[in-house]
Every structure is written in C-alpha cells, then in structure tokens.
Write a protein that holds these residues in place. Structure first.
Motif, mmCIF file in Angstrom:
data_model
loop_
_atom_site.group_PDB
_atom_site.id
_atom_site.type_symbol
_atom_site.label_atom_id
_atom_site.label_comp_id
_atom_site.label_asym_id
_atom_site.label_seq_id
_atom_site.Cartn_x
_atom_site.Cartn_y
_atom_site.Cartn_z
ATOM 1 N N ALA A 19 33.585 61.311 -27.022
ATOM 2 C CA ALA A 19 34.579 60.247 -27.238
ATOM 3 C C ALA A 19 35.421 60.037 -25.988
ATOM 4 O O ALA A 19 35.710 58.891 -25.597
ATOM 5 C CB ALA A 19 35.474 60.596 -28.424
ATOM 6 N N GLY A 20 35.802 61.131 -25.335
ATOM 7 C CA GLY A 20 36.550 61.012 -24.085
ATOM 8 C C GLY A 20 35.752 60.293 -23.020
ATOM 9 O O GLY A 20 36.282 59.423 -22.306
ATOM 10 N N TRP A 21 34.483 60.636 -22.918
ATOM 11 C CA TRP A 21 33.601 59.987 -21.935
ATOM 12 C C TRP A 21 33.474 58.486 -22.224
ATOM 13 O O TRP A 21 33.532 57.661 -21.309
ATOM 14 C CB TRP A 21 32.236 60.664 -21.974
ATOM 15 N N LEU A 22 33.316 58.133 -23.495
ATOM 16 C CA LEU A 22 33.185 56.724 -23.856
ATOM 17 C C LEU A 22 34.433 55.929 -23.488
ATOM 18 O O LEU A 22 34.361 54.743 -23.164
ATOM 19 C CB LEU A 22 32.917 56.591 -25.367
ATOM 20 N N LYS A 23 35.590 56.603 -23.505
ATOM 21 C CA LYS A 23 36.857 55.938 -23.158
ATOM 22 C C LYS A 23 37.133 55.973 -21.657
ATOM 23 O O LYS A 23 38.182 55.499 -21.206
ATOM 24 C CB LYS A 23 38.008 56.602 -23.909
ATOM 25 N N GLY A 24 36.207 56.561 -20.892
ATOM 26 C CA GLY A 24 36.372 56.583 -19.447
ATOM 27 C C GLY A 24 37.097 57.795 -18.908
ATOM 28 O O GLY A 24 37.444 57.833 -17.715
ATOM 29 N N ALA A 25 37.316 58.814 -19.755
ATOM 30 C CA ALA A 25 37.998 60.021 -19.300
ATOM 31 C C ALA A 25 37.106 60.818 -18.351
ATOM 32 O O ALA A 25 35.881 60.785 -18.457
ATOM 33 C CB ALA A 25 38.400 60.882 -20.494
ATOM 34 N N ASP A 26 37.723 61.551 -17.440
ATOM 35 C CA ASP A 26 36.994 62.404 -16.506
ATOM 36 C C ASP A 26 36.849 63.774 -17.148
ATOM 37 O O ASP A 26 37.745 64.607 -17.081
ATOM 38 C CB ASP A 26 37.753 62.505 -15.184
ATOM 39 N N ILE A 27 35.728 64.025 -17.805
ATOM 40 C CA ILE A 27 35.541 65.242 -18.595
ATOM 41 C C ILE A 27 34.902 66.353 -17.759
ATOM 42 O O ILE A 27 34.244 66.101 -16.748
ATOM 43 C CB ILE A 27 34.656 64.959 -19.824
ATOM 44 N N TYR A 28 35.121 67.603 -18.195
ATOM 45 C CA TYR A 28 34.448 68.744 -17.581
ATOM 46 C C TYR A 28 33.127 69.005 -18.303
ATOM 47 O O TYR A 28 32.955 68.625 -19.466
ATOM 48 C CB TYR A 28 35.344 69.982 -17.632
ATOM 49 N N PRO A 29 32.193 69.654 -17.648
ATOM 50 C CA PRO A 29 30.895 69.881 -18.279
ATOM 51 C C PRO A 29 30.991 70.813 -19.480
ATOM 52 O O PRO A 29 31.831 71.723 -19.509
ATOM 53 C CB PRO A 29 30.055 70.508 -17.162
ATOM 54 N N ILE A 30 30.139 70.578 -20.461
ATOM 55 C CA ILE A 30 30.032 71.473 -21.610
ATOM 56 C C ILE A 30 29.156 72.662 -21.251
ATOM 57 O O ILE A 30 29.459 73.804 -21.590
ATOM 58 C CB ILE A 30 29.420 70.716 -22.818
ATOM 59 N N TYR A 31 28.094 72.376 -20.519
ATOM 60 C CA TYR A 31 27.035 73.352 -20.250
ATOM 61 C C TYR A 31 26.719 73.371 -18.765
ATOM 62 O O TYR A 31 26.753 72.336 -18.093
ATOM 63 C CB TYR A 31 25.796 72.938 -21.057
ATOM 64 N N MET A 32 26.432 74.579 -18.246
ATOM 65 C CA MET A 32 26.036 74.699 -16.848
ATOM 66 C C MET A 32 24.867 75.667 -16.719
ATOM 67 O O MET A 32 24.708 76.575 -17.539
ATOM 68 C CB MET A 32 27.202 75.183 -15.986
#
Length: 355
Positions: A19-32
């Motif tokens: 949801a944050g990504w869809l709103k244009g937020a700069d998110i941190y990765p879930i998985y690495m």
C-alpha cells in the motif's frame, strides 16, 4: 499443497508495504539475499553464476553485523544466505546467522549442505527459519556428475540433513529443513527416488524445479531443455506427500518457460528486495550482477540507509519501472510472480469490482 508458496509469491501478506508503494512511498525491502562468500566447493553443471568465477572474496563479519542491526531497525524482514558461492564456507557464518536473527530478521539458507556439520547446526538451527539443501540426484554417482564433486559428498549431505531434522525435533525447534532438485536430463529418472529418500531422512519437503538459463552464464547445455515430457512426475510425486512431508513440483514455473513474452513490460518488484554480493556490493537485481546499471552502493563504504535513500537507487528504480525491457531479464526470475501481481495492481482490468 505448496504451503510455503514456493511456486507462487508471498507479497500478498505484506499489504502495508504494498500500500505504501502504491502511494509512492519510499519503502525498505522486505526480503534480501546475501552472499557471504564467493568461493564454492562444488562446480555444478547448471550453475547460473559460473561467470562470477567463484572468487574467494568474503564479507567482513563485523561490518556485516553492523549493517544487519541497521537493516533490522529499518524494516528488513528476511535474509536468505546463498549467492555466488557456498555460504557455509564463510568462517564466521554461525555468528552471522545468529546475529541476523537477533536483529529481528528471519534467516534462510540455500546450501549444498556438505559443510552443514553437526557442530554448526547445533549452534545455528534455532536461528534458522528454513534451510534448503540443493541435492540434484538420488544416487551418489549421478550426484557427483551433476555437482562435479566426489561421490562421498552425497552420503555426507544425506547424513547432515538427517541429523538436522533429528536435532530440530529433539529440541522442539520450528526450523524447516528442505531439499531441492533442479530437474535435468541426467537426474529426471531419480526424482521419485530422491523424494522417497527425503521423506525417509526427515526432511519437510522436496522442491522439484526447472532450470532457467541465466543470460550471463557460461553454461548453455540445458538452455533448450523442455519440461513438457516430465509433467507426469507431478502425479507420481504427490503420492509420496503426506501430512508431514510434501513434494513441491514447480509445474507453474515449468509452464511459464514455454510462454511467449511476459505479462508485464517493466520491472516493478525491485523496491521490495535487494542483493548483497560477497564484495559488499548492493544490487537492485541479482540477475544483473556485474551490470553497473543495477549497482546501488557498497556496505563496506556506507550505511545501508544511505545506499537505499541515495540518488543512485532512485535512478535505478526509475529505470527499471519505466525503461527496462523485461525481454532483457532472465525467464522465471526470482521476482517474476511478484511482478505479475504488482503489474495487475497498477494496471487492473475494468472488471475488478466483480469479485
């Protein structure tokens, strides 16, 4: 059933981040994915990263632990240790695994299992969410040919998996112990035998997956291998599965290899994951290791937060989501299912309200 959604994706369980990504937020990765070391004790015939030359460089444990503490605070939820080489070759891998878990990050390992000794498993298994051992045959003769190693390694790996499962059960740990076979012409007739062996030694599952040609790989001997003639194995392998043990035959991934083109034009998945190579380089996509267009920075030189918030990463994300032609990408890449999901979210059909 594929309860771990290995042949699908799990982004549907991270609604807040999506949801944050869809709103244009700069998110941190879930998985690495992190490669602790570039060296490997095997030279598998199918190795996608043979072009990396098995360079024995390795991550500095002290620096990595600092970055892991930071990544845990920033919201990274999981790390898989695998990469260009065999992760258990890193001399400080036990401490790295335990520190990862202590930082609030779930730990997974993909390994050939030879070096997963009793001492190491006793020291780390409580911190490991899952370990998946790559074992591409059911006989030591075929194993030695595919892994290009000595036959004794097969018996050692089987013994290590068995001990890990017993230690897990005896200590009431929740770690999942899995095995994986890449289906190849040399081992296809041993898939059922391996499934029975995996069940007998206490593994939780066996994944049977397809080979996917890496665009930079030196090896091309399996490039034209077709899986249509092997789909019948799915029904036979299901008979071996029960409530405790599961065979996950990745038929979805096999069928996708026959598709023409892709259902998405650009890559949208890169904000949700990242890759750290054995030299500390942070990459937006592991399929493009060595391609400077996807290099974000280096954890030996700056913090993960600075790398993730930096201008270089912003440019890479912009390029991948708007310019990168996915025909350049590896078929059935790690993020293929995630990309299909995100593309639909961004480009819904007119009938989505008819649920």
């Amino acid at each position: 059933m594929d309860e771990y959604r290995i042949d699908s994706h799990k982004l549907i369980f991270h609604v807040d981040r999506v949801a944050g990504w869809l709103k244009g937020a700069d998110i941190y990765p879930i998985y690495m994915e992190v490669s602790p070391i570039g060296a490997c004790n095997h030279r598998c015939t199918y190795c996608a990263l043979d072009y990396m030359e098995y360079n024995p460089r390795h991550l500095d444990a002290a620096i990595l632990k600092d970055r892991l503490s930071e990544m845990g605070r920033l919201g990274v939820k999981s790390i898989m240790y695998a990469g260009e080489g065999e992760p258990f070759l890193h001399k400080e891998i036990g401490g790295i695994i335990n520190h990862t878990k202590a930082s609030g990050i779930d730990v997974a390992i993909t390994s050939n299992g030879v070096l997963f000794t009793e001492k190491l498993m006793e020291a780390t298994l409580a911190s490991i969410t899952w370990i998946k051992v790559s074992i591409n045959a059911a006989t030591k003769e075929t194993y030695a040919r595919v892994h290009r190693t000595k036959e004794e390694d097969f018996d050692r790996v089987i013994d290590n998996i068995s001990k890990a499962a017993r230690f897990r059960d005896a200590n009431k740990l929740t770690s999942t112990v899995g095995m994986q076979m890449i289906l190849l012409p040399e081992n296809a007739n041993e898939a059922i035998m391996l499934a029975r062996k995996a069940k007998d030694i206490g593994a939780d599952y066996l994944v049977i997956k397809s080979y996917s040609q890496h665009l930079k790989s030196k090896t091309h001997q399996y490039e034209d291998f077709k899986y249509g003639d092997y789909m019948h194995l799915n029904d036979e392998l299901r008979k071996i599965s029960d409530k405790r043990f599961n065979v996950i035959f990745r038929s979805n991934a096999m069928r996708k290899l026959e598709e023409k083109g892709r259902s998405y034009s650009h890559c949208l998945a890169l904000p949700f994951w990242a890759y750290i190579d054995a030299g500390g380089g942070v990459w937006a996509c592991s399929a493009f290791l060595g391609d400077e267009r996807f290099l974000l920075g280096n954890i030996n030189e700056e913090s993960f937060e600075n790398i993730w918030k930096g201008d270089k990463r912003k440019k890479v994300m912009e390029f991948a989501s708007k310019e990168l032609d996915t025909l350049e990408c590896r078929r059935n890449c790690r993020m293929d299912e995630v990309n299909r999901y995100l593309w639909e979210l961004k480009n819904p059909s007119r009938h989505v309200n008819f649920i």
